[in-house]
Design a protein around this motif. Structure first.
Motif, PDB file in Angstrom:
ATOM      1  N   LYS A   1      12.295  -4.805  -2.955  1.00 31.06           N
ATOM      2  CA  LYS A   1      11.177  -5.735  -3.176  1.00 31.06           C
ATOM      3  C   LYS A   1      10.093  -5.517  -2.129  1.00 31.06           C
ATOM      4  O   LYS A   1      10.366  -5.442  -0.938  1.00 31.06           O
ATOM      5  CB  LYS A   1      11.710  -7.167  -3.092  1.00 31.06           C
ATOM      6  CG  LYS A   1      10.735  -8.230  -3.512  1.00 31.06           C
ATOM      7  CD  LYS A   1      10.712  -8.380  -5.004  1.00 31.06           C
ATOM      8  CE  LYS A   1       9.751  -9.437  -5.436  1.00 31.06           C
ATOM      9  NZ  LYS A   1      10.338 -10.521  -6.137  1.00 31.06           N
ATOM     10  N   TRP A   2       8.844  -5.402  -2.584  1.00 28.66           N
ATOM     11  CA  TRP A   2       7.697  -5.288  -1.687  1.00 28.66           C
ATOM     12  C   TRP A   2       7.256  -6.682  -1.298  1.00 28.66           C
ATOM     13  O   TRP A   2       6.967  -7.516  -2.164  1.00 28.66           O
ATOM     14  CB  TRP A   2       6.558  -4.540  -2.361  1.00 28.66           C
ATOM     15  CG  TRP A   2       6.788  -3.075  -2.443  1.00 28.66           C
ATOM     16  CD1 TRP A   2       7.259  -2.374  -3.518  1.00 28.66           C
ATOM     17  CD2 TRP A   2       6.558  -2.110  -1.411  1.00 28.66           C
ATOM     18  NE1 TRP A   2       7.340  -1.031  -3.209  1.00 28.66           N
ATOM     19  CE2 TRP A   2       6.910  -0.844  -1.919  1.00 28.66           C
ATOM     20  CE3 TRP A   2       6.080  -2.191  -0.099  1.00 28.66           C
ATOM     21  CZ2 TRP A   2       6.802   0.326  -1.178  1.00 28.66           C
ATOM     22  CZ3 TRP A   2       5.977  -1.029   0.646  1.00 28.66           C
ATOM     23  CH2 TRP A   2       6.333   0.208   0.103  1.00 28.66           C
ATOM     24  N   LEU A   3       7.200  -6.943   0.012  1.00 30.10           N
ATOM     25  CA  LEU A   3       6.831  -8.254   0.534  1.00 30.10           C
ATOM     26  C   LEU A   3       5.811  -8.106   1.654  1.00 30.10           C
ATOM     27  O   LEU A   3       5.782  -7.085   2.342  1.00 30.10           O
ATOM     28  CB  LEU A   3       8.079  -8.962   1.093  1.00 30.10           C
ATOM     29  CG  LEU A   3       9.226  -9.178   0.107  1.00 30.10           C
ATOM     30  CD1 LEU A   3      10.496  -9.534   0.853  1.00 30.10           C
ATOM     31  CD2 LEU A   3       8.870 -10.270  -0.885  1.00 30.10           C
ATOM     32  N   GLU A   4       5.000  -9.149   1.833  1.00 29.35           N
ATOM     33  CA  GLU A   4       4.093  -9.175   2.985  1.00 29.35           C
ATOM     34  C   GLU A   4       4.935  -9.321   4.245  1.00 29.35           C
ATOM     35  O   GLU A   4       5.906 -10.082   4.263  1.00 29.35           O
ATOM     36  CB  GLU A   4       3.153 -10.370   2.908  1.00 29.35           C
ATOM     37  CG  GLU A   4       2.044 -10.237   1.912  1.00 29.35           C
ATOM     38  CD  GLU A   4       1.117 -11.430   2.006  1.00 29.35           C
ATOM     39  OE1 GLU A   4      -0.086 -11.197   2.223  1.00 29.35           O
ATOM     40  OE2 GLU A   4       1.586 -12.567   1.867  1.00 29.35           O
ATOM     41  N   ALA A   5       4.546  -8.604   5.294  1.00 28.88           N
ATOM     42  CA  ALA A   5       5.311  -8.674   6.527  1.00 28.88           C
ATOM     43  C   ALA A   5       4.397  -8.555   7.739  1.00 28.88           C
ATOM     44  O   ALA A   5       3.285  -8.041   7.654  1.00 28.88           O
ATOM     45  CB  ALA A   5       6.360  -7.569   6.559  1.00 28.88           C
TER      46      ALA A   5
ATOM     47  N   ALA B   1       3.419   0.026   3.459  1.00 27.70           N
ATOM     48  CA  ALA B   1       2.162   0.264   2.744  1.00 27.70           C
ATOM     49  C   ALA B   1       1.108  -0.702   3.258  1.00 27.70           C
ATOM     50  O   ALA B   1       1.414  -1.712   3.902  1.00 27.70           O
ATOM     51  CB  ALA B   1       2.352   0.070   1.240  1.00 27.70           C
ATOM     52  N   GLN B   2      -0.128  -0.386   2.944  1.00 28.44           N
ATOM     53  CA  GLN B   2      -1.247  -1.244   3.319  1.00 28.44           C
ATOM     54  C   GLN B   2      -1.033  -2.638   2.726  1.00 28.44           C
ATOM     55  O   GLN B   2      -0.578  -2.776   1.584  1.00 28.44           O
ATOM     56  CB  GLN B   2      -2.540  -0.631   2.792  1.00 28.44           C
ATOM     57  CG  GLN B   2      -3.783  -1.325   3.258  1.00 28.44           C
ATOM     58  CD  GLN B   2      -5.032  -0.566   2.827  1.00 28.44           C
ATOM     59  OE1 GLN B   2      -4.972   0.311   1.980  1.00 28.44           O
ATOM     60  NE2 GLN B   2      -6.144  -0.907   3.415  1.00 28.44           N
TER      61      GLN B   2
ATOM     62  N   PHE C   1       1.213  -3.555  -2.751  1.00 33.02           N
ATOM     63  CA  PHE C   1       2.310  -3.772  -3.694  1.00 33.02           C
ATOM     64  C   PHE C   1       2.793  -5.220  -3.748  1.00 33.02           C
ATOM     65  O   PHE C   1       3.432  -5.617  -4.707  1.00 33.02           O
ATOM     66  CB  PHE C   1       3.502  -2.876  -3.341  1.00 33.02           C
ATOM     67  CG  PHE C   1       3.201  -1.407  -3.439  1.00 33.02           C
ATOM     68  CD1 PHE C   1       2.829  -0.823  -4.640  1.00 33.02           C
ATOM     69  CD2 PHE C   1       3.288  -0.600  -2.318  1.00 33.02           C
ATOM     70  CE1 PHE C   1       2.552   0.526  -4.724  1.00 33.02           C
ATOM     71  CE2 PHE C   1       3.022   0.761  -2.387  1.00 33.02           C
ATOM     72  CZ  PHE C   1       2.648   1.326  -3.592  1.00 33.02           C
ATOM     73  N   SER C   2       2.524  -5.992  -2.718  1.00 36.00           N
ATOM     74  CA  SER C   2       3.016  -7.375  -2.685  1.00 36.00           C
ATOM     75  C   SER C   2       1.956  -8.324  -3.225  1.00 36.00           C
ATOM     76  O   SER C   2       0.806  -7.957  -3.389  1.00 36.00           O
ATOM     77  CB  SER C   2       3.358  -7.771  -1.243  1.00 36.00           C
ATOM     78  OG  SER C   2       2.166  -7.928  -0.486  1.00 36.00           O
TER      79      SER C   2
END
Length: 152
Positions: free
Chosen positions: A27-31, A69-70, A74-75
């Motif tokens: 899963k792509w998440l903000e981090a 990723a930037q 993706f999130s």
């Protein structure tokens, strides 16, 4: 510093530590990243925005570079509703590039089990040695690691 460590541009100059990170489930998440974890420049502490600190993890930007990723690529923000459109549907047969239990270029068949905006969770079985084991992993529709299976 993010640009130098990961070789990619920051999305916002004011917040260079905010990126998209792919978690262990795909899963792509903000981090938010903290640098120099354990004394190594390539190791970062990852805090997933909107998640409890118990889900924080340490990752190596050199060994796991494809998982960064930037921000926003993706999130979708935790507080925002994801887009409702997807080119996939629940129970649809798909072909995925195997990423778990190991990253390979091998394509295998799976079934869509959940959809969250442009992220699709796929259930599949893989023979790891002699045992056929079930797996689930998230794929983003903008990446070239998932496609519809051709009808039989």
């Amino acid at each position: 510093r993010l640009s130098r460590i990961m070789g990619m541009a920051c999305s916002t100059a004011n917040r260079p530590n905010e990126v998209d990170v792919r978690d262990e489930y795909g899963k792509w998440l903000e981090a938010v990243l903290t640098y120099g974890e354990d004394g190594y420049a390539s190791r970062v502490r990852v805090h997933f925005v909107g998640w409890d600190v118990k889900w924080d993890t340490t990752m190596d930007t050199q060994l796991q570079g494809e998982c960064f990723a930037q921000r926003g690529r993706f999130s979708h923000p935790k507080h925002a509703k994801p887009p409702k459109t997807s080119r996939f549907s629940i129970k649809q047969r798909v072909l995925i590039q195997l990423r778990k239990p190991k990253l390979t270029k091998q394509w295998i068949e799976g079934t869509v089990s959940a959809i969250d905006g442009e992220q699709v969770q796929v259930s599949y079985r893989y023979t790891n040695g002699q045992n056929l084991k079930p797996y689930q992993y998230w794929y983003h529709t903008a990446q070239r690691e998932i496609k519809a299976a051709e009808a039989a």
